[in-house]
Design a protein around this motif. Structure first.
Motif, PDB file in Angstrom:
ATOM      1  N   LEU A 122      -4.019  -6.619  -6.548  1.00  0.00           N
ATOM      2  CA  LEU A 122      -5.155  -5.686  -6.487  1.00  0.00           C
ATOM      3  C   LEU A 122      -4.792  -4.440  -5.680  1.00  0.00           C
ATOM      4  CD1 LEU A 122      -8.359  -7.886  -6.139  1.00  0.00           C
ATOM      5  CD2 LEU A 122      -7.771  -6.268  -7.966  1.00  0.00           C
ATOM      6  N   THR A 123      -4.119  -4.653  -4.569  1.00  0.00           N
ATOM      7  CA  THR A 123      -3.676  -3.510  -3.761  1.00  0.00           C
ATOM      8  C   THR A 123      -2.750  -2.617  -4.581  1.00  0.00           C
ATOM      9  OG1 THR A 123      -3.676  -5.011  -1.891  1.00  0.00           O
ATOM     10  CG2 THR A 123      -2.671  -2.859  -1.558  1.00  0.00           C
ATOM     11  N   PHE A 124      -1.871  -3.280  -5.315  1.00  0.00           N
ATOM     12  CA  PHE A 124      -0.909  -2.561  -6.153  1.00  0.00           C
ATOM     13  C   PHE A 124      -1.637  -1.666  -7.162  1.00  0.00           C
ATOM     14  CE2 PHE A 124       2.190  -2.474  -9.712  1.00  0.00           C
ATOM     15  CZ  PHE A 124       3.287  -2.005  -9.017  1.00  0.00           C
ATOM     16  N   VAL A 125      -2.592  -2.244  -7.885  1.00  0.00           N
ATOM     17  CA  VAL A 125      -3.325  -1.494  -8.906  1.00  0.00           C
ATOM     18  C   VAL A 125      -4.131  -0.366  -8.265  1.00  0.00           C
ATOM     19  CG1 VAL A 125      -5.160  -1.657 -10.634  1.00  0.00           C
ATOM     20  CG2 VAL A 125      -3.404  -3.427 -10.516  1.00  0.00           C
ATOM     21  N   SER A 134      -9.327  -0.419   2.554  1.00  0.00           N
ATOM     22  CA  SER A 134      -8.546   0.484   1.711  1.00  0.00           C
ATOM     23  C   SER A 134      -7.060   0.323   2.003  1.00  0.00           C
ATOM     24  CB  SER A 134      -8.995   1.934   1.897  1.00  0.00           C
ATOM     25  OG  SER A 134      -9.585   2.125   3.143  1.00  0.00           O
ATOM     26  N   LEU A 135      -6.580  -0.910   1.801  1.00  0.00           N
ATOM     27  CA  LEU A 135      -5.172  -1.188   2.063  1.00  0.00           C
ATOM     28  C   LEU A 135      -4.304  -0.495   1.016  1.00  0.00           C
ATOM     29  CD1 LEU A 135      -3.939  -2.845   4.284  1.00  0.00           C
ATOM     30  CD2 LEU A 135      -3.777  -4.765   2.700  1.00  0.00           C
ATOM     31  N   TRP A 136      -3.197   0.069   1.454  1.00  0.00           N
ATOM     32  CA  TRP A 136      -2.244   0.750   0.574  1.00  0.00           C
ATOM     33  C   TRP A 136      -1.049  -0.164   0.375  1.00  0.00           C
ATOM     34  CZ3 TRP A 136      -4.179   4.652  -1.858  1.00  0.00           C
ATOM     35  CH2 TRP A 136      -3.367   5.611  -2.493  1.00  0.00           C
ATOM     36  N   PHE A 137      -0.370  -0.034  -0.758  1.00  0.00           N
ATOM     37  CA  PHE A 137       0.700  -0.998  -1.052  1.00  0.00           C
ATOM     38  C   PHE A 137       1.865  -0.894  -0.069  1.00  0.00           C
ATOM     39  CE2 PHE A 137       3.972  -3.059  -3.765  1.00  0.00           C
ATOM     40  CZ  PHE A 137       3.318  -4.269  -3.900  1.00  0.00           C
ATOM     41  N   THR A 138       2.116   0.308   0.425  1.00  0.00           N
ATOM     42  CA  THR A 138       3.189   0.463   1.413  1.00  0.00           C
ATOM     43  C   THR A 138       2.880  -0.335   2.677  1.00  0.00           C
ATOM     44  OG1 THR A 138       2.100   2.496   2.067  1.00  0.00           O
ATOM     45  CG2 THR A 138       4.070   2.705   0.704  1.00  0.00           C
TER      46      THR A 138
END
Lengths: 285, 374, 285
Positions: A63-66, A234-238
């Protein structure tokens, strides 16, 4: 003479080869092989798809990735919408004597560290921030509101951070657009909208594409802005990659995430280039 | 006389394309030698091979008897003036001129005096500290020449250096270059596609076409005695007819043109009757309304189609009645012919010695073929 | 429409307003950051409590100005050193690369060119982790094979330098190559013809011509390195660079010292930027 030529070639070639092989190619290959390894019960490294399986089985990861991908595309689009009129104003509308000055104004903020710029937004927007202070003084608010740590703010921050990399390429393509083309279209009875769609945008495509690639890339790989301005949700993939590497110390899982991010960025850039019929070499120039 | 530059059977191939094909010539010491040819004829390639910037595929290049094969361009006693001069924009005039001397590690005071001297020689004394972009076209030209001459090369190569100048300056520089060459006495090898440059300046001119030499001769001979149809067409303006030999004796022939006119002319080589030929005649060889007392002239009638006024170079554009062969006829501006108007019928006469005749070559047949169809 | 065509009042007014709003958006966070560096308050927020330079010069128990803040001073010094080495390395290799791709011909040139462009599409985070993994792999190998403990392979100063160099060199290559493309090669032939050897040609002619581009690229390389966060994050050892150090402080709460540092950064980079701009303008004339 032949020998001297070979010597000159190797003089130029060897440092470049060292750089690209040791710092780019081999590390990427290492990243890929690491991502296919896991530690087994005896503590030895074995080949496995487990890292990628984990990614697809845990909704939080994909989900974070998308989300990261979709938001990056959104940020790229917003940046373009905001940048186009500015680039147009500077190249075509502003009086020539102000052009240099406006360009300098445009460039200046981006010479300053991203961290300083994000910090500036933080002291503007937070609960005890400057904007809240003014809104209360003016009587528009009774008590301060937290404006940081939500998706909208984070997206604004990302747009702000990458703005320059959209404006500059568009400015440079618009500079090469002959004014008389616009004048001719106007003379032939075109309105503003059709001039924009038929003349300006087709001419500006190479600049728009190269700007979009850079903005997308930088947004996708950003860590600071989502981390400092985004909220808990609002987690980011990095950040996921960082967590795997630094917090969980699971480098193999982190490598898999890193490789997925690399695939995502290459894929989106490739699709973008195909859709607009551009190629990387041309866009770089 | 010493031979400064000898080119022996030089050939240059680029993949399948032969740029220079088996070319040989010798340039004596102190002469002004030009290579004249249309663009793409291989003259620049030839020059670059002499300078060492390109290696020949076959053949030898010798300077003062020494073979230049395998010798790097920076070791050859030749210098090249580039088409766009290639003055170094990052250096001033004096530094540009001193560049070659510095590379030879000459001492500083010697360099300074040499630069001073050469600047005076090309009339640029006091320009040493100027930037190259502050100079006029002619001055830049002279800096480029000084930069090479200061190295005292055996041969100075010039690659169409006047091409970028405007017409007026070009005319002026032609004369100046010739004077300069006479003054310094260095051997000049000059390439150009402009025949007037070659004719005005050179002692000898080599006319080049499609990688081979057509003729090497003095400018006067090239003009009055072209050895090939190409030279006849390329050097100066010329009118041409296609026709057949009626009768031939030694170097005199009687020719019937495809339009039916009969002319007597000289011929380079005897040909049997009936052989197809091309006849060339200079515009100024045609006399307008010649005096009846001149009996030896070929005479024919033309209709004036247009008057091309161009000062001393004015011409009549005319054609024999009922044909569409266009002829250029020199129109002297001594007011004698002011009465001639468009559509007038006039008589033209020419001396058999001023025509020149070659066996017919392909490519120029079009005109007569058109007539045959008509 | 454009400056040479007649336009309506509303159109002009709307466009001007937009441009003014844009520049306000661009400069607001920076201006606020600078102003609050001089506020006589324990927190970087309003209300204004009077002007002070304490956050630069004070050395009191409750207020330590930047000039006495050893941790921050150290990190500035580390960043300077990193940026210095990155600029030197990237400029050297990038210039050699520009010569390689513009003036030499060899097999696989296209392939190598695309490899050189790769750092543009690889997010900085990935560059960081892949280099971390690779150096770790190498370190392990050296240790098990030869029982050698190589300092270079552990996160730290030189790994940060290499990580930043790996993508900054690409930018230098592109900038210098763009300038080299405009170079008239007959100048080289002329120099050769006047008796210079290949090395003298490059030194006296080509590099002279390139020098503005090389100096500009070195300045940009220095700044990019000084501000880099994403790649550095994974490679940093005990000696934190300034952006890393500032990030840790911003994340854990802020004091006006950060504003003071930001002020110095903004002023410093603006000066550098203006100098750069001034010299490139002068070069154009």
């Amino acid at each position: 003479m032949k020998n001297q030529k070979r010597w000159v070639l190797w003089f130029f070639l060897s440092p470049v080869l060292l750089w690209l092989v040791l710092l780019i190619v081999l590390p990427q290959i290492d990243l890929l092989t690491m991502s296919f390894h896991v530690e087994n019960d005896d503590g030895r490294m074995v080949w496995s798809f487990a890292n990628y399986l984990t990614f697809f089985q845990e909704p939080i990861y994909w989900l974070t990735f998308v989300r990261t991908a979709v938001y990056s595309i959104l940020v790229t689009f917003l940046t373009f919408i905001i940048a186009l009129p500015i680039a147009f104003y500077i190249t075509k509308v502003a009086a020539p004597k102000f052009q240099g000055f406006l360009m300098m104004l445009l460039l200046l903020p981006f010479w300053v560290s991203e961290l300083v710029r994000v910090y500036g937004w933080m002291i503007l927007l937070r609960e005890s921030g400057v904007i809240n202070h003014f809104l209360i003084k003016l009587g528009l608010l009774n008590k301060p509101v937290e404006m940081l740590y939500n998706d909208a703010t984070m997206i604004m921050g990302l747009v702000y951070t990458s703005m320059l990399f959209m404006v500059i390429p568009i400015v440079s393509v618009l500079e090469s657009l002959d004014n008389s083309l616009i004048e001719a279209a106007y003379d032939l009875g075109a309105d503003m909208w059709s001039i924009l769609v038929k003349i300006i945008i087709p001419h500006a495509i190479p600049g728009i594409v190269s700007g979009s690639i850079v903005v997308f890339m930088l947004t996708l790989g950003n860590y600071l802005t989502p981390n400092l301005m985004g909220g808990k949700n609002s987690l980011w993939f990095t950040e996921q990659i960082y967590n795997q590497f630094i917090a969980s110390f699971n480098w193999n899982q982190g490598a898999a995430f890193g490789f997925l991010l690399l695939v995502l960025s290459s894929l989106v850039i490739w699709i973008g280039l195909k859709l607009t019929k551009q190629n990387l070499k041309k866009v770089v120039q | 006389m010493q031979i400064d530059l000898a080119v022996k059977n030089v050939t240059k191939k680029f993949k399948d394309f032969i740029a220079v094909n088996n070319v040989s010539f010798e340039v004596p010491d102190g002469s002004f030698f030009s290579i004249l040819g249309p663009s793409g004829c291989g003259k620049t390639t030839l020059l670059r091979m002499i300078a060492g910037l390109t290696e020949p595929t076959e053949g030898a290049i010798e300077i003062r008897g020494e073979s230049m094969l395998g010798i790097a361009p920076n070791k050859r006693p030749v210098n090249l003036i580039f088409q766009h001069l290639a003055l170094f924009p990052m250096m001033n005039v004096a530094e540009n001129i001193a560049f070659g001397l510095r590379r030879r590690r000459e001492n500083k005071t010697a360099i300074k005096t040499k630069v001073q001297k050469i600047l005076e020689r090309v009339d640029l004394a006091g320009f040493g500290q100027k930037k190259t972009d502050q100079l006029s076209g002619g001055q830049r030209q002279r800096v480029a020449i000084a930069r090479c001459l200061v190295l005292e090369p055996t041969v100075l190569l010039l690659d169409e250096p006047l091409g970028a100048l405007d017409l007026k300056l070009r005319e002026q520089m032609k004369v100046e270059l010739k004077k300069l060459q006479a003054k310094v006495g260095t051997t000049f090898v000059y390439i150009t596609h402009d025949q007037s440059e070659a004719l005005v300046m050179s002692d000898h001119v080599a006319v080049m076409n499609q990688g081979v030499y057509e003729q090497i001769d003095t400018p006067q001979n090239l003009y009055s005695n072209p050895k090939t149809p190409f030279v006849a067409r390329f050097v100066g303006d010329n009118n041409s007819w296609c026709g057949r030999i009626r009768e031939c004796q030694d170097d005199n022939a009687e020719i019937e043109t495809d339009e039916g006119a009969v002319f007597r002319t000289k011929i380079r080589k005897p040909l049997p009757p009936g052989a197809a030929v091309d006849l060339f005649l200079r515009p100024e060889a045609m006399l307008i309304q010649p005096d009846a007392s001149l009996s030896a002239l070929n005479r024919f009638e033309v209709v004036v189609k247009d008057i091309l006024f161009d000062g001393a170079n004015s011409r009549l554009l005319a054609h024999p009645p009922n044909t569409d062969t266009e002829l250029l006829i020199a129109l002297p501006q001594n007011r004698q012919y002011d009465y001639i108007k468009k559509d007038d019928k006039i008589e033209i006469g020419w001396d058999a010695q001023s025509g020149v005749c070659f066996p017919h070559t392909h490519g120029k047949r079009k005109k007569s073929e058109k007539q045959e169809i008509a | 429409m454009i400056r040479t065509l007649p336009t309506s009042k509303t159109y002009n007014w709307c466009f001007k307003t937009y441009v003014i709003l844009y520049f306000t958006f661009l400069f607001a966070p920076l201006l606020i950051t600078c102003i609050l560096a001089f506020n006589d308050s324990q927190f970087p927020s309003l209300p204004w409590k009077g002007f002070t330079v304490d956050w630069f010069t004070a050395n009191l128990p409750e207020r330590v100005g930047i000039f006495h803040d050893q941790i921050n001073l150290d990190s500035i010094w580390v960043s300077f050193q990193v940026a210095f080495f990155v600029a030197i390395l990237a400029t050297t290799v990038g210039t050699l690369g520009a010569f390689l791709f513009e003036q030499e011909d060899f097999r696989f040139k296209q392939l190598l060119y695309f490899m050189m462009l790769a750092p543009l599409v690889i997010p900085g985070v990935i560059l960081g982790i892949s280099l971390l993994l690779f150096s770790n792999t190498l370190g392990l190998y050296f240790e098990t094979r030869w029982n050698l403990d190589v300092e270079l392979f552990r996160p730290g100063f030189w790994l940060v330098v290499l990580g930043q160099f790996s993508f900054i060199a690409t930018l230098v290559t592109l900038v210098v190559a763009a300038r080299l493309k405009k170079f008239d090669r007959t100048l080289e032939e002329a120099a050769l013809n006047l008796g210079a050897n290949r090395f003298e040609v490059i030194w006296h002619i080509t590099l002279k011509f390139l020098s503005p581009a090389i100096i500009g690229a070195a300045a940009v390389a220095f700044l990019m390195s000084f501000e880099n966060f994403n790649t550095t994050l994974f490679l940093v050892g005990h000696e934190a660079t300034l952006p890393i150090n500032l990030y840790l402080q911003v994340r854990d709460g802020s004091t006006p010292v950060i504003n003071a540092i930001s002020f110095l950064l903004i002023v410093g980079t603006s000066l550098l930027a203006m100098a750069n701009l001034y010299f490139s303008k002068k070069e154009e004339e």
